[in-house]
Design an enzyme around this catalytic site. Sequence first.
Site, PDB file in Angstrom:
ATOM      1  CG  ASP A 118      -2.353   0.472   0.848  1.00 40.25           C
ATOM      2  OD1 ASP A 118      -2.487   1.310  -0.062  1.00 40.25           O
ATOM      3  OD2 ASP A 118      -3.328   0.040   1.511  1.00 40.25           O
ATOM      4  CG  ASP A 182      -9.215   2.476  -1.429  1.00 40.63           C
ATOM      5  OD1 ASP A 182      -8.251   2.126  -2.135  1.00 40.63           O
ATOM      6  OD2 ASP A 182      -9.137   2.634  -0.196  1.00 40.63           O
TER       7      ASP A 182
END
Length: 400
Positions: A118, A182
């Site tokens: 991430d 996202d």
Amino acid sequence: MGYNAWNAFACNVNETLIIQTAQYMKEYGLLDVGYNHVNLDDCWAMKNRSATGEVVSDTTRFPSMNNLTDQLHALGFYAGIYSDSGWFTCAGYPGSFMHEEQDAMTFQSWGFDFLKYDNCAIPFDDIIREGVMGKYQRMADALVIVAEKTGTTLIFSLCEWGWSQVWLWGAQMSHSWRIDGDIVPFWGSITSIINSASFITQATNLYGRNDLDMLEIGNGNLTYDEAKTHFTTWALLKAPLLIGTNLATISQEMLSVLKNQDIIAINQDPVYGTSISPFRWGINPDWTSNSTYPAQFWSGPSENGTVIMLINTLSQPADMFFNLTESPWIRAGIQYSVRDLWTHTENGTAVRNFTAVDVPTHGVVALLLKEAGDEPSGLMPPCAGEALIQCTAENGTKYS
């Protein structure tokens, strides 16, 4: 293809839940159709590293990572884990910055096969002295060192949210790369990601893939037709297919979407790893960026024929017409058999054009076209599609 727990459970995960999910995947036949990864996301670790700097799994929720991966491997799955390229993960657990090789070796020793990486808690410029690409290269280099030392190679999945034009460099160091922010389980999120993907399809091939984010099928308020469009687009653009819903409560209708083997076969094509691409935007002029009404007409090659995808982005049913030669993968002068990849039926022969009738609101049509011999003789005009403006006889006479 596989499962990631984040969209369904966020931080509310433990070993029991992960193993139960894997068992559901076997029971429901998802492993049989290709979903062979089970991946942890954030929140599996303790908040602090050990005295010697090792990242430590939560002693209550994940008391033994080796036991977890052994169980997943015994069930027939690969096992995936998550970390971050910064100081901390997005949920505040230890990131891998300045611990890249140490963490990579830990993940390998625990038996993991896959690493999602991430983009949170980025160090100050005067510390990192790298851009996003360089920040991810640190872990890529660490994984190479671990592979040289152990003979084990992990799949490396970049989750940098599409920053720094990752589609230009992601394949140099990884197997997939996120192209956008996202996903959430609403139609507007699906269309926004489709819009982003429509301009960079050429980045995907057998060796590396644009990642459109995890699947939201079974979550939120997506209708059945929206779920079909979501799944079809992700699959035919050759994105990773990671289920992200609670399998204990999934409906048979949504499960049937995830198990469409005609669609999965395109995603897993062993010959053509390339994505389908738009050949006409439809509502908007070609090359228009519109997150509500993205490109509607798509095509690409496959092992068994030309794949066509039509998306009705409108809020009412619509007929959708195209000339076959609008797709660069279609040959002029040839007729094509038509297989519907959702009804799993053979739908006759298309000559020069095709109309999908009454495509549902936010619905999709997925077709496989195969050459079925020469088109009938004597068709007029003598040239189809764009060629008509330069349609010329052997003696130099232009058709008009």
